[in-house]
Scaffold this motif. Sequence first.
Motif, PDB file in Angstrom:
ATOM      1  N   VAL A   1     -21.919  -6.183  13.321  1.00 25.78           N
ATOM      2  CA  VAL A   1     -21.176  -6.448  14.557  1.00 25.78           C
ATOM      3  C   VAL A   1     -21.366  -5.334  15.583  1.00 25.78           C
ATOM      4  CG1 VAL A   1     -19.389  -7.825  13.450  1.00 25.78           C
ATOM      5  CG2 VAL A   1     -19.041  -5.389  13.720  1.00 25.78           C
ATOM      6  N   LEU A   2     -21.206  -5.731  16.836  1.00 21.04           N
ATOM      7  CA  LEU A   2     -21.172  -4.797  17.951  1.00 21.04           C
ATOM      8  C   LEU A   2     -19.857  -5.037  18.680  1.00 21.04           C
ATOM      9  CD1 LEU A   2     -22.431  -2.684  19.832  1.00 21.04           C
ATOM     10  CD2 LEU A   2     -23.598  -4.559  21.011  1.00 21.04           C
ATOM     11  N   LEU A   3     -19.005  -4.012  18.695  1.00 26.19           N
ATOM     12  CA  LEU A   3     -17.695  -4.102  19.339  1.00 26.19           C
ATOM     13  C   LEU A   3     -17.723  -3.289  20.626  1.00 26.19           C
ATOM     14  CD1 LEU A   3     -15.560  -3.273  16.189  1.00 26.19           C
ATOM     15  CD2 LEU A   3     -16.161  -5.521  17.035  1.00 26.19           C
ATOM     16  N   THR A   4     -17.349  -3.934  21.727  1.00 24.03           N
ATOM     17  CA  THR A   4     -17.252  -3.260  23.016  1.00 24.03           C
ATOM     18  C   THR A   4     -15.966  -3.721  23.687  1.00 24.03           C
ATOM     19  OG1 THR A   4     -18.462  -5.000  24.180  1.00 24.03           O
ATOM     20  CG2 THR A   4     -19.769  -3.166  23.298  1.00 24.03           C
ATOM     21  N   PRO A   5     -15.565  -3.069  24.767  1.00 29.10           N
ATOM     22  CA  PRO A   5     -14.363  -3.528  25.465  1.00 29.10           C
ATOM     23  C   PRO A   5     -14.452  -4.985  25.928  1.00 29.10           C
ATOM     24  CG  PRO A   5     -14.894  -1.316  26.163  1.00 29.10           C
ATOM     25  CD  PRO A   5     -16.038  -1.785  25.306  1.00 29.10           C
TER      26      PRO A   5
ATOM     27  N   PRO B   1     -17.276   2.086   6.822  1.00 32.47           N
ATOM     28  CA  PRO B   1     -15.822   2.201   6.623  1.00 32.47           C
ATOM     29  C   PRO B   1     -15.193   3.285   7.504  1.00 32.47           C
ATOM     30  CG  PRO B   1     -16.894   1.887   4.516  1.00 32.47           C
ATOM     31  CD  PRO B   1     -17.991   2.108   5.526  1.00 32.47           C
ATOM     32  N   ALA B   2     -15.847   4.423   7.625  1.00 32.02           N
ATOM     33  CA  ALA B   2     -15.339   5.492   8.491  1.00 32.02           C
ATOM     34  C   ALA B   2     -15.403   5.073   9.961  1.00 32.02           C
ATOM     35  CB  ALA B   2     -16.135   6.776   8.275  1.00 32.02           C
ATOM     36  N   ALA B   3     -16.440   4.336  10.334  1.00 35.87           N
ATOM     37  CA  ALA B   3     -16.558   3.864  11.720  1.00 35.87           C
ATOM     38  C   ALA B   3     -15.423   2.902  12.060  1.00 35.87           C
ATOM     39  CB  ALA B   3     -17.917   3.188  11.926  1.00 35.87           C
ATOM     40  N   CYS B   4     -15.021   2.059  11.116  1.00 36.86           N
ATOM     41  CA  CYS B   4     -13.888   1.146  11.353  1.00 36.86           C
ATOM     42  C   CYS B   4     -12.612   1.931  11.641  1.00 36.86           C
ATOM     43  CB  CYS B   4     -13.655   0.245  10.128  1.00 36.86           C
ATOM     44  SG  CYS B   4     -14.924  -0.994   9.845  1.00 36.86           S
ATOM     45  N   ARG B   5     -12.336   2.924  10.812  1.00 31.64           N
ATOM     46  CA  ARG B   5     -11.121   3.722  10.990  1.00 31.64           C
ATOM     47  C   ARG B   5     -11.160   4.505  12.296  1.00 31.64           C
ATOM     48  NH1 ARG B   5     -12.447   4.450   5.551  1.00 31.64           N
ATOM     49  NH2 ARG B   5     -13.308   6.518   5.955  1.00 31.64           N
ATOM     50  N   THR B   6     -12.286   5.137  12.580  1.00 35.43           N
ATOM     51  CA  THR B   6     -12.417   5.928  13.801  1.00 35.43           C
ATOM     52  C   THR B   6     -12.301   5.049  15.040  1.00 35.43           C
ATOM     53  OG1 THR B   6     -13.835   7.474  12.601  1.00 35.43           O
ATOM     54  CG2 THR B   6     -13.896   7.573  15.023  1.00 35.43           C
TER      55      THR B   6
ATOM     56  N   ALA C   1     -18.488   0.196  18.929  1.00 35.85           N
ATOM     57  CA  ALA C   1     -18.965   0.428  17.568  1.00 35.85           C
ATOM     58  C   ALA C   1     -20.016  -0.616  17.219  1.00 35.85           C
ATOM     59  CB  ALA C   1     -17.798   0.350  16.567  1.00 35.85           C
ATOM     60  N   ALA C   2     -21.125  -0.138  16.695  1.00 37.54           N
ATOM     61  CA  ALA C   2     -22.156  -0.996  16.142  1.00 37.54           C
ATOM     62  C   ALA C   2     -22.162  -0.704  14.650  1.00 37.54           C
ATOM     63  CB  ALA C   2     -23.509  -0.677  16.759  1.00 37.54           C
ATOM     64  N   MET C   3     -21.884  -1.731  13.843  1.00 38.59           N
ATOM     65  CA  MET C   3     -21.711  -1.474  12.409  1.00 38.59           C
ATOM     66  C   MET C   3     -22.517  -2.433  11.556  1.00 38.59           C
ATOM     67  SD  MET C   3     -17.647  -0.543  12.322  1.00 38.59           S
ATOM     68  CE  MET C   3     -17.102  -2.100  12.991  1.00 38.59           C
ATOM     69  N   LEU C   4     -23.236  -1.851  10.584  1.00 34.43           N
ATOM     70  CA  LEU C   4     -23.915  -2.643   9.579  1.00 34.43           C
ATOM     71  C   LEU C   4     -22.899  -3.013   8.515  1.00 34.43           C
ATOM     72  CD1 LEU C   4     -27.141  -0.467   9.132  1.00 34.43           C
ATOM     73  CD2 LEU C   4     -26.900  -2.582  10.441  1.00 34.43           C
ATOM     74  N   ALA C   5     -22.951  -4.251   8.057  1.00 35.67           N
ATOM     75  CA  ALA C   5     -22.014  -4.690   7.016  1.00 35.67           C
ATOM     76  C   ALA C   5     -22.265  -3.931   5.714  1.00 35.67           C
ATOM     77  CB  ALA C   5     -22.185  -6.191   6.790  1.00 35.67           C
ATOM     78  N   VAL C   6     -21.206  -3.728   4.960  1.00 31.04           N
ATOM     79  CA  VAL C   6     -21.320  -3.047   3.669  1.00 31.04           C
ATOM     80  C   VAL C   6     -21.749  -4.024   2.603  1.00 31.04           C
ATOM     81  CG1 VAL C   6     -19.673  -1.239   4.204  1.00 31.04           C
ATOM     82  CG2 VAL C   6     -18.861  -3.335   3.173  1.00 31.04           C
TER      83      VAL C   6
END
Length: 117
Positions: free
Chosen positions: A33-37, A94-99, A112-117
């Motif tokens: 996912v890519l999360l932006t405002p 996981p740390a990127a989600c919390r931050t 946040a751009a995050m690769l799935a676990v």
Amino acid sequence: MRMNEVHYDDSRPVDGYGPGFFRIGGAVVEGNVLLTPSGVTIWDGYGDVAGLVAAVAEVDVLLLGTGAEIAHPPAALRDAVEKAGAGLEVMASPAACRTYNVLLAEGRRVGAAMLAV
């Protein structure tokens, strides 16, 4: 310990994650996912440099979640994001989600751009 309820205004926090998915604002999103405002989009991973560069216009800092473990992103990806004008903070997803949630609660312009676990 004092507990305080967190308000995110109109933004959508990361509620959880699991094998191959993220739960964002109550909705399950499969894959990266890519999360932006401006919202949540599917991210094609390290090959989608253009998506990250476009996101830089909306944020001051971009978190990069590298999956279950922290890893070095490709140098071209880091260079492109930094040349576009945002800081890139690399950490495990996981740390990127919390931050992301902490910075969002502070009212910061975060993505946040995050690769799935």
